[in-house]
Motif scaffolding. Structure first.
Motif, mmCIF file in Angstrom:
data_model
loop_
_atom_site.group_PDB
_atom_site.id
_atom_site.type_symbol
_atom_site.label_atom_id
_atom_site.label_comp_id
_atom_site.label_asym_id
_atom_site.label_seq_id
_atom_site.Cartn_x
_atom_site.Cartn_y
_atom_site.Cartn_z
ATOM 1 N N ASN A 2 2.242 -37.485 -43.769
ATOM 2 C CA ASN A 2 1.196 -38.153 -44.543
ATOM 3 C C ASN A 2 1.367 -37.764 -46.003
ATOM 4 O O ASN A 2 1.309 -36.593 -46.359
ATOM 5 C CB ASN A 2 -0.171 -37.713 -44.010
ATOM 6 C CG ASN A 2 -1.325 -38.280 -44.792
ATOM 7 O OD1 ASN A 2 -1.150 -38.894 -45.843
ATOM 8 N ND2 ASN A 2 -2.521 -38.077 -44.291
ATOM 9 N N SER A 3 1.566 -38.744 -46.888
ATOM 10 C CA SER A 3 1.831 -38.444 -48.293
ATOM 11 C C SER A 3 0.622 -37.859 -49.008
ATOM 12 O O SER A 3 0.732 -37.393 -50.131
ATOM 13 C CB SER A 3 2.318 -39.694 -49.019
ATOM 14 O OG SER A 3 1.317 -40.686 -48.994
ATOM 15 N N ASN A 4 -0.532 -37.871 -48.360
ATOM 16 C CA ASN A 4 -1.730 -37.284 -48.953
ATOM 17 C C ASN A 4 -2.084 -35.935 -48.333
ATOM 18 O O ASN A 4 -3.138 -35.384 -48.631
ATOM 19 C CB ASN A 4 -2.916 -38.243 -48.804
ATOM 20 C CG ASN A 4 -2.703 -39.515 -49.588
ATOM 21 O OD1 ASN A 4 -2.174 -39.485 -50.692
ATOM 22 N ND2 ASN A 4 -3.086 -40.639 -49.021
ATOM 23 N N SER A 5 -1.223 -35.405 -47.477
ATOM 24 C CA SER A 5 -1.533 -34.153 -46.788
ATOM 25 C C SER A 5 -1.375 -32.959 -47.728
ATOM 26 O O SER A 5 -0.680 -33.017 -48.740
ATOM 27 C CB SER A 5 -0.619 -33.982 -45.573
ATOM 28 O OG SER A 5 0.709 -33.711 -45.996
ATOM 29 N N ARG A 6 -2.018 -31.877 -47.366
ATOM 30 C CA ARG A 6 -1.872 -30.618 -48.123
ATOM 31 C C ARG A 6 -0.414 -30.174 -48.133
ATOM 32 O O ARG A 6 0.090 -29.669 -49.129
ATOM 33 C CB ARG A 6 -2.709 -29.510 -47.490
ATOM 34 C CG ARG A 6 -4.166 -29.632 -47.698
ATOM 35 C CD ARG A 6 -4.842 -28.445 -47.059
ATOM 36 N NE ARG A 6 -6.278 -28.573 -47.144
ATOM 37 C CZ ARG A 6 -7.120 -27.705 -46.672
ATOM 38 N NH1 ARG A 6 -6.679 -26.628 -46.054
ATOM 39 N NH2 ARG A 6 -8.415 -27.880 -46.791
ATOM 40 N N GLU A 7 0.222 -30.326 -46.994
ATOM 41 C CA GLU A 7 1.610 -29.892 -46.866
ATOM 42 C C GLU A 7 2.513 -30.676 -47.824
ATOM 43 O O GLU A 7 3.386 -30.092 -48.482
ATOM 44 C CB GLU A 7 2.085 -30.066 -45.423
ATOM 45 C CG GLU A 7 1.340 -29.202 -44.426
ATOM 46 C CD GLU A 7 0.015 -29.788 -43.929
ATOM 47 O OE1 GLU A 7 -0.615 -29.132 -43.098
ATOM 48 O OE2 GLU A 7 -0.391 -30.890 -44.378
ATOM 49 N N GLU A 8 2.311 -31.981 -47.886
ATOM 50 C CA GLU A 8 3.101 -32.822 -48.785
ATOM 51 C C GLU A 8 2.828 -32.444 -50.244
ATOM 52 O O GLU A 8 3.751 -32.335 -51.059
ATOM 53 C CB GLU A 8 2.771 -34.291 -48.547
ATOM 54 C CG GLU A 8 3.536 -35.257 -49.423
ATOM 55 C CD GLU A 8 4.981 -35.429 -49.042
ATOM 56 O OE1 GLU A 8 5.756 -35.883 -49.908
ATOM 57 O OE2 GLU A 8 5.359 -35.116 -47.895
ATOM 58 N N ALA A 9 1.573 -32.225 -50.580
ATOM 59 C CA ALA A 9 1.220 -31.850 -51.948
ATOM 60 C C ALA A 9 1.847 -30.506 -52.326
ATOM 61 O O ALA A 9 2.370 -30.344 -53.436
ATOM 62 C CB ALA A 9 -0.297 -31.808 -52.107
ATOM 63 N N LEU A 10 1.789 -29.538 -51.418
ATOM 64 C CA LEU A 10 2.392 -28.240 -51.700
ATOM 65 C C LEU A 10 3.905 -28.369 -51.851
ATOM 66 O O LEU A 10 4.498 -27.773 -52.756
ATOM 67 C CB LEU A 10 2.054 -27.232 -50.599
ATOM 68 C CG LEU A 10 2.707 -25.851 -50.766
ATOM 69 C CD1 LEU A 10 2.292 -25.199 -52.091
ATOM 70 C CD2 LEU A 10 2.376 -24.956 -49.591
ATOM 71 N N ALA A 11 4.542 -29.140 -50.973
ATOM 72 C CA ALA A 11 5.994 -29.331 -51.064
ATOM 73 C C ALA A 11 6.368 -29.923 -52.420
ATOM 74 O O ALA A 11 7.346 -29.495 -53.046
ATOM 75 C CB ALA A 11 6.488 -30.216 -49.922
ATOM 76 N N ARG A 12 5.598 -30.891 -52.899
ATOM 77 C CA ARG A 12 5.864 -31.482 -54.218
ATOM 78 C C ARG A 12 5.644 -30.459 -55.336
ATOM 79 O O ARG A 12 6.416 -30.403 -56.297
ATOM 80 C CB ARG A 12 4.990 -32.719 -54.449
ATOM 81 C CG ARG A 12 5.589 -33.959 -53.832
ATOM 82 C CD ARG A 12 4.908 -35.217 -54.359
ATOM 83 N NE ARG A 12 4.310 -35.900 -53.231
ATOM 84 C CZ ARG A 12 3.008 -35.979 -52.957
ATOM 85 N NH1 ARG A 12 2.121 -35.472 -53.755
ATOM 86 N NH2 ARG A 12 2.592 -36.599 -51.894
#
Length: 89
Positions: A2-12
């Motif tokens: 999910n591009s809005n997930s915490r994990e995605e945000a942290l990875a970015r």
């Protein structure tokens, strides 16, 4: 993912941080002991999962990241033999 997930945000965020020549790995690592002990344990679980991804032969590595892939494979072998369950406390 999910591009809005915490994990995605942290990875970015991590991607952006390490994409700067002046990023100081040691300064980042020296901040870890100041974290709450439970969060240190959670960070270690994240790092171990990253090692599993780097070690995967399907990871898609080339000459630019082959050293990381090979080192991760060695670390994963060690963890498989000697690692333990890291509980969420």
């Amino acid at each position: 993912m999910n591009s809005n997930s915490r994990e995605e945000a942290l990875a970015r965020t991590v991607e952006d941080a390490v994409n700067v020549m002046g990023f100081d790995n040691k300064k980042f690592a020296n901040r870890i002991p100041m974290m709450h002990r439970t969060l240190q344990q959670s960070l270690w679980r994240l790092i171990r999962e990253c090692i599993c991804v780097f070690a995967d032969d399907n990871y898609g590595y080339d000459g630019r990241n082959a050293a990381s892939h090979l080192e991760a494979k060695e670390m994963l072998e060690y963890l498989k033999k000697n690692g333990r369950h890291i509980p969420l406390i």
